[in-house]
Each structure stands twice: as structure tokens, then as C-alpha cells.
Scaffold this motif. Structure first.
Motif, PDB file in Angstrom:
ATOM      1  N   GLY A   1       0.614  -1.131  -0.060  1.00 35.28           N
ATOM      2  CA  GLY A   1      -0.079   0.171   0.044  1.00 35.28           C
ATOM      3  C   GLY A   1       0.755   1.267   0.001  1.00 35.28           C
ATOM      4  N   LYS A   2       0.135   2.481  -0.266  1.00 34.63           N
ATOM      5  CA  LYS A   2       0.674   3.746  -0.076  1.00 34.63           C
ATOM      6  C   LYS A   2      -0.234   4.729   0.397  1.00 34.63           C
ATOM      7  CE  LYS A   2       2.346   7.292  -3.429  1.00 34.63           C
ATOM      8  NZ  LYS A   2       3.547   7.688  -3.527  1.00 34.63           N
ATOM      9  N   ILE A   3       0.406   5.629   1.235  1.00 39.79           N
ATOM     10  CA  ILE A   3      -0.614   6.627   1.856  1.00 39.79           C
ATOM     11  C   ILE A   3      -0.532   7.941   0.811  1.00 39.79           C
ATOM     12  CG2 ILE A   3      -0.959   8.239   3.630  1.00 39.79           C
ATOM     13  CD1 ILE A   3      -1.533   4.925   4.193  1.00 39.79           C
ATOM     14  N   VAL A   4      -1.598   8.492   0.504  1.00 41.01           N
ATOM     15  CA  VAL A   4      -1.676   9.803  -0.230  1.00 41.01           C
ATOM     16  C   VAL A   4      -2.477  10.718   0.556  1.00 41.01           C
ATOM     17  CG1 VAL A   4      -1.075   8.604  -2.428  1.00 41.01           C
ATOM     18  CG2 VAL A   4      -3.515   9.062  -1.849  1.00 41.01           C
ATOM     19  N   ASP A   5      -1.870  11.751   0.579  1.00 45.00           N
ATOM     20  CA  ASP A   5      -2.911  13.139   0.792  1.00 45.00           C
ATOM     21  C   ASP A   5      -3.360  13.817  -0.164  1.00 45.00           C
ATOM     22  OD1 ASP A   5      -2.668  12.254   3.723  1.00 45.00           O
ATOM     23  OD2 ASP A   5      -0.528  12.690   3.712  1.00 45.00           O
ATOM     24  N   VAL A   6      -4.716  13.985  -0.371  1.00 41.99           N
ATOM     25  CA  VAL A   6      -5.301  14.570  -1.497  1.00 41.99           C
ATOM     26  C   VAL A   6      -6.445  15.641  -1.086  1.00 41.99           C
ATOM     27  CG1 VAL A   6      -6.139  14.590  -3.996  1.00 41.99           C
ATOM     28  CG2 VAL A   6      -4.488  12.862  -3.245  1.00 41.99           C
ATOM     29  N   GLY A   7      -6.453  16.956  -1.406  1.00 44.05           N
ATOM     30  CA  GLY A   7      -7.299  17.572  -1.103  1.00 44.05           C
ATOM     31  C   GLY A   7      -8.088  17.503   0.519  1.00 44.05           C
ATOM     32  N   GLY A   8      -6.798  17.573   1.252  1.00 42.31           N
ATOM     33  CA  GLY A   8      -7.307  17.300   2.827  1.00 42.31           C
ATOM     34  C   GLY A   8      -7.693  15.856   3.324  1.00 42.31           C
ATOM     35  N   VAL A   9      -7.704  15.078   2.591  1.00 47.11           N
ATOM     36  CA  VAL A   9      -8.097  13.623   2.916  1.00 47.11           C
ATOM     37  C   VAL A   9      -6.846  12.689   2.699  1.00 47.11           C
ATOM     38  CG1 VAL A   9      -9.694  11.869   2.064  1.00 47.11           C
ATOM     39  CG2 VAL A   9     -10.377  14.042   2.054  1.00 47.11           C
ATOM     40  N   SER A  10      -6.686  12.054   3.576  1.00 51.89           N
ATOM     41  CA  SER A  10      -5.563  11.000   3.650  1.00 51.89           C
ATOM     42  C   SER A  10      -5.978   9.647   3.389  1.00 51.89           C
ATOM     43  CB  SER A  10      -5.071  10.984   5.092  1.00 51.89           C
ATOM     44  OG  SER A  10      -3.842  10.102   5.203  1.00 51.89           O
ATOM     45  N   LEU A  11      -5.324   9.097   2.386  1.00 49.57           N
ATOM     46  CA  LEU A  11      -6.085   7.717   1.866  1.00 49.57           C
ATOM     47  C   LEU A  11      -5.092   6.682   1.705  1.00 49.57           C
ATOM     48  CD1 LEU A  11      -7.848   8.890  -1.315  1.00 49.57           C
ATOM     49  CD2 LEU A  11      -8.887   8.505   0.854  1.00 49.57           C
ATOM     50  N   LEU A  12      -5.338   5.535   2.199  1.00 44.95           N
ATOM     51  CA  LEU A  12      -4.519   4.129   1.830  1.00 44.95           C
ATOM     52  C   LEU A  12      -4.934   3.645   0.659  1.00 44.95           C
ATOM     53  CD1 LEU A  12      -2.750   1.804   2.792  1.00 44.95           C
ATOM     54  CD2 LEU A  12      -4.834   0.818   3.877  1.00 44.95           C
ATOM     55  N   LEU A  13      -3.996   3.700  -0.162  1.00 43.99           N
ATOM     56  CA  LEU A  13      -4.072   2.915  -1.718  1.00 43.99           C
ATOM     57  C   LEU A  13      -3.492   1.584  -1.420  1.00 43.99           C
ATOM     58  CD1 LEU A  13      -3.503   5.826  -4.116  1.00 43.99           C
ATOM     59  CD2 LEU A  13      -5.934   5.172  -2.868  1.00 43.99           C
ATOM     60  N   THR A  14      -4.092   0.638  -2.036  1.00 47.81           N
ATOM     61  CA  THR A  14      -3.669  -0.887  -1.940  1.00 47.81           C
ATOM     62  C   THR A  14      -3.588  -1.264  -3.349  1.00 47.81           C
ATOM     63  OG1 THR A  14      -5.612  -1.958  -1.204  1.00 47.81           O
ATOM     64  CG2 THR A  14      -4.189  -1.217   0.505  1.00 47.81           C
ATOM     65  N   ARG A  15      -2.830  -2.489  -3.660  1.00 49.09           N
ATOM     66  CA  ARG A  15      -3.011  -3.011  -4.872  1.00 49.09           C
ATOM     67  C   ARG A  15      -2.485  -4.487  -4.740  1.00 49.09           C
ATOM     68  NH1 ARG A  15       0.806  -3.903  -9.397  1.00 49.09           N
ATOM     69  NH2 ARG A  15       2.523  -3.139  -8.355  1.00 49.09           N
ATOM     70  N   SER A  16      -3.190  -5.202  -5.505  1.00 50.73           N
ATOM     71  CA  SER A  16      -2.747  -6.774  -5.900  1.00 50.73           C
ATOM     72  C   SER A  16      -3.116  -6.912  -7.292  1.00 50.73           C
ATOM     73  CB  SER A  16      -3.813  -7.551  -4.858  1.00 50.73           C
ATOM     74  OG  SER A  16      -3.418  -9.052  -5.142  1.00 50.73           O
TER      75      SER A  16
ATOM     76  N   ALA B   1       5.513   7.090  12.117  1.00 52.20           N
ATOM     77  CA  ALA B   1       5.954   8.489  12.128  1.00 52.20           C
ATOM     78  C   ALA B   1       6.743   8.834  11.003  1.00 52.20           C
ATOM     79  CB  ALA B   1       6.476   8.720  13.510  1.00 52.20           C
ATOM     80  N   ASP B   2       7.787   7.767  10.529  1.00 49.38           N
ATOM     81  CA  ASP B   2       8.799   7.894   9.449  1.00 49.38           C
ATOM     82  C   ASP B   2       7.952   7.747   8.046  1.00 49.38           C
ATOM     83  OD1 ASP B   2       8.313   5.341   9.116  1.00 49.38           O
ATOM     84  OD2 ASP B   2      10.417   4.690   9.709  1.00 49.38           O
ATOM     85  N   GLY B   3       6.868   7.487   8.074  1.00 51.63           N
ATOM     86  CA  GLY B   3       5.982   7.331   6.817  1.00 51.63           C
ATOM     87  C   GLY B   3       5.928   6.055   6.041  1.00 51.63           C
ATOM     88  N   ARG B   4       6.467   5.048   6.898  1.00 50.45           N
ATOM     89  CA  ARG B   4       6.509   3.651   6.421  1.00 50.45           C
ATOM     90  C   ARG B   4       5.000   2.966   6.681  1.00 50.45           C
ATOM     91  NH1 ARG B   4      11.332   0.102   8.147  1.00 50.45           N
ATOM     92  NH2 ARG B   4      11.072   1.480   9.919  1.00 50.45           N
TER      93      ARG B   4
END
Length: 108
Positions: A20-35, A56-59
Motif C-alpha cells: 500500500g501507499k498513503i496519499v494526502d489529496v484535497g485534505g483527505v488522507s487515503l490508503l491505496l492498496t494493490r494486488s 511516524a517515518d511514513g512507512r
């Protein structure tokens, strides 16, 4: 949550396979995952204590290529469904509708 439909979130190839990857877009924090080609999105908030999922280190902590684990208390969620899979969570992650077009992920 105020994320407009059609908002670009990321490229599919930016998300690790079975991760997964965390993205912050338009004031919203999302977890995006992929398989493989399947991409899922969830609000980046542990349902146990409302913490962000990443350290805290972003991982982002993942386990067995199937779960994301909250850094604070170890609540685990399935990468594909956001379902509570163990630890102190009692609810699933909140799903956000997305669509993939030409290798890019957009809010649906």
C-alpha cells in the motif's frame, strides 16, 4: 470527506504489489492498496483509535502481503477489503470508490 470525483490520486505503478501507499489529496488522507491490477482505497484512519495507519517515518507496515498493520496498537486490516483481520479493531476501514484509467487512479 470532500474528495471530488475525478481527482487524480496516484499512478498504479507507485503502489507496491501486495502492499500500500498513503496519499494526502484535497485534505483527505487515503490508503491505496494493490494486488495485481486490482486497486482499493480506504480512509487512512485505524478504526480502533483513529490514528493514521503509517509510522511516524511514513512507512506502512504490511504483513504477509495480505494485511496492513496500524503502527500504534497492531490492528490489522485486509489489503483488498479493509476488513478488520485482527488486533484491537472492531470495524472495517472506510472504503473510498476509485477507478483506474490508463494506469492512473482517480476518485470515483
Amino acid at each position: 470527506m470532500s474528495l471530488a470525483s475525478g481527482t487524480k490520486l496516484a499512478r498504479v505503478d507507485e503502489i507496491p504489489e501486495a502492499g500500500g501507499k498513503i496519499v494526502d489529496v484535497g485534505g483527505v488522507s487515503l490508503l491505496l492498496t494493490r494486488s495485481g491490477d486490482a486497486v482499493h482505497a480506504f480512509i487512512n484512519r485505524c478504526t480502533h483509535a483513529e490514528y493514521r495507519l503509517e509510522r511516524a517515518d511514513g512507512r506502512l507496515l504490511t504483513q504477509e502481503g495480505r494485511f496492513v498493520v496500524c503502527h500504534a496498537h497492531g490492528a490489522s486490516y485486509a489489503l483488498d477489503s479493509g476488513a478488520c483481520a485482527g488486533g484491537p479493531c472492531t470495524k472495517n476501514l472506510t472504503r473510498v470508490a476509485v477507478e483506474v484509467r490508463s494506469g492512473e487512479i482517480f476518485a470515483a
